[in-house]
Structure formats: C-alpha cells, structure tokens
Motif scaffolding. Structure first.
Motif, PDB file in Angstrom:
ATOM      1  N   ALA A 145      -6.052   1.893  16.011  1.00  3.83           N
ATOM      2  CA  ALA A 145      -5.435   1.603  14.720  1.00  3.83           C
ATOM      3  C   ALA A 145      -3.930   1.372  14.892  1.00  3.83           C
ATOM      4  O   ALA A 145      -3.349   1.645  15.955  1.00  3.83           O
ATOM      5  CB  ALA A 145      -5.674   2.766  13.757  1.00  3.83           C
ATOM      6  N   LEU A 146      -3.300   0.864  13.838  1.00  4.88           N
ATOM      7  CA  LEU A 146      -1.844   0.757  13.848  1.00  4.88           C
ATOM      8  C   LEU A 146      -1.239   2.137  14.089  1.00  4.88           C
ATOM      9  O   LEU A 146      -1.750   3.147  13.601  1.00  4.88           O
ATOM     10  CB  LEU A 146      -1.338   0.213  12.513  1.00  4.88           C
ATOM     11  CG  LEU A 146      -1.600  -1.256  12.182  1.00  4.88           C
ATOM     12  CD1 LEU A 146      -1.035  -1.581  10.816  1.00  4.88           C
ATOM     13  CD2 LEU A 146      -1.003  -2.175  13.241  1.00  4.88           C
ATOM     14  N   ALA A 147      -0.150   2.161  14.833  1.00  2.00           N
ATOM     15  CA  ALA A 147       0.522   3.439  15.096  1.00  2.00           C
ATOM     16  C   ALA A 147       1.050   4.022  13.784  1.00  2.00           C
ATOM     17  O   ALA A 147       1.451   3.286  12.880  1.00  2.00           O
ATOM     18  CB  ALA A 147       1.660   3.236  16.080  1.00  2.00           C
ATOM     19  N   ARG A 148       1.024   5.343  13.710  1.00  2.00           N
ATOM     20  CA  ARG A 148       1.549   5.993  12.506  1.00  2.00           C
ATOM     21  C   ARG A 148       3.002   5.593  12.250  1.00  2.00           C
ATOM     22  O   ARG A 148       3.438   5.458  11.100  1.00  2.00           O
ATOM     23  CB  ARG A 148       1.434   7.509  12.638  1.00  2.00           C
ATOM     24  CG  ARG A 148       0.013   8.034  12.447  1.00  2.00           C
ATOM     25  CD  ARG A 148      -0.021   9.564  12.452  1.00  2.00           C
ATOM     26  NE  ARG A 148      -1.304  10.053  11.975  1.00  2.00           N
ATOM     27  CZ  ARG A 148      -2.352  10.320  12.742  1.00  2.00           C
ATOM     28  NH1 ARG A 148      -2.254  10.119  14.067  1.00  2.00           N
ATOM     29  NH2 ARG A 148      -3.485  10.769  12.222  1.00  2.00           N
ATOM     30  N   SER A 149       3.763   5.387  13.324  1.00  2.00           N
ATOM     31  CA  SER A 149       5.176   5.021  13.174  1.00  2.00           C
ATOM     32  C   SER A 149       5.351   3.620  12.598  1.00  2.00           C
ATOM     33  O   SER A 149       6.439   3.282  12.107  1.00  2.00           O
ATOM     34  CB  SER A 149       5.887   5.122  14.525  1.00  2.00           C
ATOM     35  OG  SER A 149       5.279   4.260  15.482  1.00  2.00           O
ATOM     36  N   ASP A 150       4.304   2.795  12.662  1.00  2.00           N
ATOM     37  CA  ASP A 150       4.381   1.429  12.139  1.00  2.00           C
ATOM     38  C   ASP A 150       3.742   1.302  10.766  1.00  2.00           C
ATOM     39  O   ASP A 150       3.572   0.188  10.263  1.00  2.00           O
ATOM     40  CB  ASP A 150       3.688   0.459  13.111  1.00  2.00           C
ATOM     41  CG  ASP A 150       4.408   0.380  14.442  1.00  2.00           C
ATOM     42  OD1 ASP A 150       5.635   0.588  14.465  1.00  2.00           O
ATOM     43  OD2 ASP A 150       3.735   0.127  15.464  1.00  2.00           O
ATOM     44  N   TRP A 151       3.370   2.431  10.167  1.00  2.00           N
ATOM     45  CA  TRP A 151       2.659   2.393   8.882  1.00  2.00           C
ATOM     46  C   TRP A 151       3.361   3.310   7.884  1.00  2.00           C
ATOM     47  O   TRP A 151       3.538   4.500   8.145  1.00  2.00           O
ATOM     48  CB  TRP A 151       1.209   2.839   9.083  1.00  2.00           C
ATOM     49  CG  TRP A 151       0.385   2.868   7.835  1.00  2.00           C
ATOM     50  CD1 TRP A 151      -0.052   3.978   7.176  1.00  2.00           C
ATOM     51  CD2 TRP A 151      -0.134   1.756   7.117  1.00  2.00           C
ATOM     52  NE1 TRP A 151      -0.798   3.619   6.084  1.00  2.00           N
ATOM     53  CE2 TRP A 151      -0.872   2.260   6.017  1.00  2.00           C
ATOM     54  CE3 TRP A 151      -0.033   0.366   7.276  1.00  2.00           C
ATOM     55  CZ2 TRP A 151      -1.499   1.437   5.105  1.00  2.00           C
ATOM     56  CZ3 TRP A 151      -0.673  -0.452   6.369  1.00  2.00           C
ATOM     57  CH2 TRP A 151      -1.403   0.063   5.304  1.00  2.00           C
ATOM     58  N   ASP A 152       3.759   2.763   6.756  1.00  2.00           N
ATOM     59  CA  ASP A 152       4.509   3.537   5.772  1.00  2.00           C
ATOM     60  C   ASP A 152       3.631   4.087   4.650  1.00  2.00           C
ATOM     61  O   ASP A 152       4.093   4.914   3.859  1.00  2.00           O
ATOM     62  CB  ASP A 152       5.612   2.665   5.140  1.00  2.00           C
ATOM     63  CG  ASP A 152       6.671   2.264   6.156  1.00  2.00           C
ATOM     64  OD1 ASP A 152       6.906   3.053   7.093  1.00  2.00           O
ATOM     65  OD2 ASP A 152       7.244   1.163   6.024  1.00  2.00           O
ATOM     66  N   GLY A 153       2.381   3.628   4.583  1.00  2.00           N
ATOM     67  CA  GLY A 153       1.535   4.024   3.470  1.00  2.00           C
ATOM     68  C   GLY A 153       0.747   5.297   3.736  1.00  2.00           C
ATOM     69  O   GLY A 153       1.004   6.043   4.688  1.00  2.00           O
ATOM     70  N   ASP A 154      -0.235   5.519   2.879  1.00  2.00           N
ATOM     71  CA  ASP A 154      -1.161   6.649   3.007  1.00  2.00           C
ATOM     72  C   ASP A 154      -1.874   6.547   4.345  1.00  2.00           C
ATOM     73  O   ASP A 154      -2.470   5.517   4.669  1.00  2.00           O
ATOM     74  CB  ASP A 154      -2.157   6.590   1.849  1.00  2.00           C
ATOM     75  CG  ASP A 154      -3.087   7.789   1.804  1.00  2.00           C
ATOM     76  OD1 ASP A 154      -3.269   8.441   2.845  1.00  2.00           O
ATOM     77  OD2 ASP A 154      -3.660   8.043   0.734  1.00  2.00           O
ATOM     78  N   ASP A 155      -1.827   7.616   5.137  1.00  2.00           N
ATOM     79  CA  ASP A 155      -2.430   7.564   6.473  1.00  2.00           C
ATOM     80  C   ASP A 155      -3.921   7.290   6.411  1.00  2.00           C
ATOM     81  O   ASP A 155      -4.484   6.685   7.326  1.00  2.00           O
ATOM     82  CB  ASP A 155      -2.184   8.878   7.216  1.00  2.00           C
ATOM     83  CG  ASP A 155      -2.577   8.773   8.686  1.00  2.00           C
ATOM     84  OD1 ASP A 155      -1.956   7.983   9.416  1.00  2.00           O
ATOM     85  OD2 ASP A 155      -3.535   9.463   9.090  1.00  2.00           O
ATOM     86  N   ARG A 156      -4.568   7.684   5.327  1.00  2.00           N
ATOM     87  CA  ARG A 156      -6.002   7.441   5.189  1.00  2.00           C
ATOM     88  C   ARG A 156      -6.302   5.948   5.079  1.00  2.00           C
ATOM     89  O   ARG A 156      -7.438   5.522   5.328  1.00  2.00           O
ATOM     90  CB  ARG A 156      -6.546   8.180   3.966  1.00  2.00           C
ATOM     91  CG  ARG A 156      -6.517   9.699   4.097  1.00  2.00           C
ATOM     92  CD  ARG A 156      -6.837  10.380   2.801  1.00  2.00           C
ATOM     93  NE  ARG A 156      -5.814  10.097   1.782  1.00  2.00           N
ATOM     94  CZ  ARG A 156      -5.830  10.587   0.551  1.00  2.00           C
ATOM     95  NH1 ARG A 156      -6.822  11.387   0.173  1.00  2.00           N
ATOM     96  NH2 ARG A 156      -4.864  10.296  -0.303  1.00  2.00           N
ATOM     97  N   LYS A 157      -5.313   5.135   4.731  1.00  2.00           N
ATOM     98  CA  LYS A 157      -5.504   3.692   4.588  1.00  2.00           C
ATOM     99  C   LYS A 157      -4.967   2.905   5.775  1.00  2.00           C
ATOM    100  O   LYS A 157      -4.964   1.680   5.761  1.00  2.00           O
ATOM    101  CB  LYS A 157      -4.817   3.215   3.305  1.00  2.00           C
ATOM    102  CG  LYS A 157      -5.416   3.839   2.047  1.00  2.00           C
ATOM    103  CD  LYS A 157      -4.719   3.321   0.787  1.00  2.00           C
ATOM    104  CE  LYS A 157      -5.351   3.939  -0.457  1.00  2.00           C
ATOM    105  NZ  LYS A 157      -4.690   3.457  -1.706  1.00  2.00           N
ATOM    106  N   ARG A 158      -4.544   3.619   6.806  1.00  2.00           N
ATOM    107  CA  ARG A 158      -3.995   2.944   7.986  1.00  2.00           C
ATOM    108  C   ARG A 158      -5.081   2.126   8.680  1.00  2.00           C
ATOM    109  O   ARG A 158      -6.109   2.659   9.085  1.00  2.00           O
ATOM    110  CB  ARG A 158      -3.410   3.994   8.932  1.00  2.00           C
ATOM    111  CG  ARG A 158      -2.714   3.437  10.163  1.00  2.00           C
ATOM    112  CD  ARG A 158      -1.753   4.467  10.746  1.00  2.00           C
ATOM    113  NE  ARG A 158      -2.381   5.750  10.977  1.00  2.00           N
ATOM    114  CZ  ARG A 158      -2.946   6.135  12.120  1.00  2.00           C
ATOM    115  NH1 ARG A 158      -2.975   5.296  13.152  1.00  2.00           N
ATOM    116  NH2 ARG A 158      -3.487   7.338  12.232  1.00  2.00           N
ATOM    117  N   PRO A 159      -4.875   0.818   8.842  1.00  2.00           N
ATOM    118  CA  PRO A 159      -5.951  -0.049   9.343  1.00  2.00           C
ATOM    119  C   PRO A 159      -5.981  -0.158  10.862  1.00  2.00           C
ATOM    120  O   PRO A 159      -5.086   0.330  11.565  1.00  2.00           O
ATOM    121  CB  PRO A 159      -5.586  -1.405   8.719  1.00  2.00           C
ATOM    122  CG  PRO A 159      -4.085  -1.383   8.709  1.00  2.00           C
ATOM    123  CD  PRO A 159      -3.692   0.060   8.415  1.00  2.00           C
TER     124      PRO A 159
END
Length: 302
Positions: free
Chosen positions: A140-154
């Motif tokens: 999945a996308l790295a957490r550091s590259d995702w600003d939204g809800d972690d449950r929606k991280r694609p």
C-alpha cells in the motif's frame, strides 16, 4: 471416487503415443498453481480445484538446439468442479482408472511417484482436503505519503499488480468464501478475485488493525468459524494481525507425505517472520471443526 475406490485421470498424447498426467508450460509471469489449473482445463476440458501438492518431477530433456536441460514439473491432487470434458488441445483421450490400472497404464516411472503419493495420502485420510488461504494485503501507499484516514489508504501500483496476480491463484483453489479486513488496502487486495468469482467479501472489523487492537480475540474467532464451515475460503488481513491467525492454525499442523519437513519450515518461517505483503499462504485442511488438521502447506509469494 467410484464404489469407494480411488480413481485418477490419465491423458493420452497422440504426438508421443503415451499415457501421463495432464501438464503443460508456464506462461510468462504465471504462478505454478494457476498454470496447473489452466493446463488441466486446456488438456481435459475439466475445471478443477487444486488440492494438496504432490512430489515434483525432475528430468533431463533435449532443447530444440539439441542441448540437455533440466525440466521441472509440479503436481497437485485436484477434484473436478466443472467443464464438459471436450478435448481440444494435444490430447485425444482421457481415462479415469483405479490405482492398479493407472500404475500399469502410465508410461513413465517418474509419473508413478505422484500416484504412490496419492495412495499414501488417501490411506492417511489426508487426500480429501479443502483450502484455507491466508492473504496479507499487498503493498500500500506509505503512511507518510497519505494524509487521510489510514483505513482508506489504498494500494500502490505494485500492490494493484499483485492483487491482479492473485486472481488465478485463488481461482485455482476454488475459493468460494472471503473474509477480509474492511480497510481499503485489504479490500483492494482481495477485490479483483472477488469480482472475478462473483463473491461478496465479508468485511470483519476484527481482522483490521484497529479492530484487533480493540478486541485481540476476534481474529482467531473468525479463523475458528472458517475451520468449522470447511468451505474453500480466503482470509485477508494485516501483518500485525497475523500472529493471532497463526496461533489458531499452528496447533492443527499434521503435515504428511513427501516434503513434510520443507512444508513445516515454510509454515514456521511465515509464522515467525510474518507473511510478505501480497503473499498467499495456502493451508490444505482435512476435516472440520475440532477434527480439522492441516496436512499440507504452500506459500505463494509476490
């Protein structure tokens, strides 16, 4: 099975005038299990669900240039799930034979190795199995590259490719039930197969990281319910949840047949070091509920 007797299907190849097991070649990038199911259908017109793996064969063949080369063939037990049996590709006859007849009909000694393994597994009550496939979500996308809800991280691009590659693997094992974490990265991993098979995934909060933190016992309970059902199933979850899943599966190990030591090593490695992202761990289960035992294990790595 006919009259309680074990039967196997042999194919006749007119090009070589021999009787052997259905087999063929891997397409580029193809998983072995997917190739086994595909080639069986192409050669026999029968759709199958793969069961436990059988001993592989290795022997020398001559290439088109006349040089010797190693040939490796992997085999699985399988049961017929559909198809019309129409012969269209390199095979002019398929015959179902009891073990003694099959032993005499097979033209090559190395093909009798798989027959003996089938007979041993049948005698041990470890031939008729159903698959429980444990899947760790793909990259999945790295957490550091995702600003939204972690449950929606694609999933990232490689993860989506792996999700597509899992379709023929899960198809080969005839998965009919899917449990998954409701997080997007799990739904997106199992989604392509679910769409292909026409199955509605059952999202379970207890398989998510957040749900596992809140109720650590839930993941194991979901595994136990699948074991009680005895239906070909896939369960997709996260790395931090895997220990709870493996805690339920580990006591059920009763690996049998040739390669049991290697299968145990694969399982222990997956349990102790965690599944790779996008990996499918196939547990071949004999029996259900309290009688369930895992008699063979496979790892399908990305």
């Amino acid at each position: 099975m006919r009259r309680g007797a074990l039967e196997v299907a042999l194919v006749h190849r007119p090009k070589y005038d021999d009787w052997s097991w259905p087999k063929g070649k891997l397409d580029p990038g193809e998983d072995w299990a997917g190739a086994a199911a595909r080639e069986t259908f192409e050669e026999t017109g029968l759709e199958v669900r793969l069961g436990r793996p059988l001993p592989e064969a290795r022997y020398l063949v001559l290439t088109k240039s006349g040089h010797p080369a190693d040939k490796v063939v992997r085999y699985w037990a399988a049961s017929v799930t559909g198809g019309d049996g129409r012969l269209e590709n390199e095979i002019d006859a398929v015959e179902w034979l009891e073990v003694g007849e099959a032993h005499d009909r097979l033209d090559y000694a190395h093909d009798r190795v798989q027959l003996r393994a089938l007979v041993r597994a049948h005698g041990d009550g470890a031939l008729e199995t159903w698959p429980l496939v444990i899947v760790r979500h793909a990259k999945a996308l790295a957490r550091s590259d995702w600003d939204g809800d972690d449950r929606k991280r694609p999933l990232e691009a490689r993860g989506r490719e792996r999700a597509d590659a899992l379709v023929p693997v899960l198809t080969a094992y005839g998965i009919t039930r899917i449990l998954t974490s409701p997080s997007a990265r799990c739904l997106d991993t199992i989604g392509p197969y679910a769409v292909s098979a026409g199955i509605e995934p059952r999202a379970k909060r207890g398989l998510s990281e957040e749900g596992h933190d809140a109720a650590p016992e839930k993941a194991g309970e979901h595994v136990e319910r699948l074991l009680a059902r005895g239906e070909p199933a896939a369960l997709c979850t996260h790395g931090p949840v895997m220990a709870a899943v493996m805690d339920v599966l580990s006591p059920l190990l009763e690996l049998t047949g040739e390669g049991a030591v290697e299968m145990l090593e694969r399982f222990v490695e997956a349990r102790d070091e965690n599944l790779a992202k996008g990996e499918a761990l196939v547990c071949h289960v004999a029996g259900t509920g309290e009688d369930a035992r895992i008699v063979a294990v496979e790892r399908h790595l990305p």
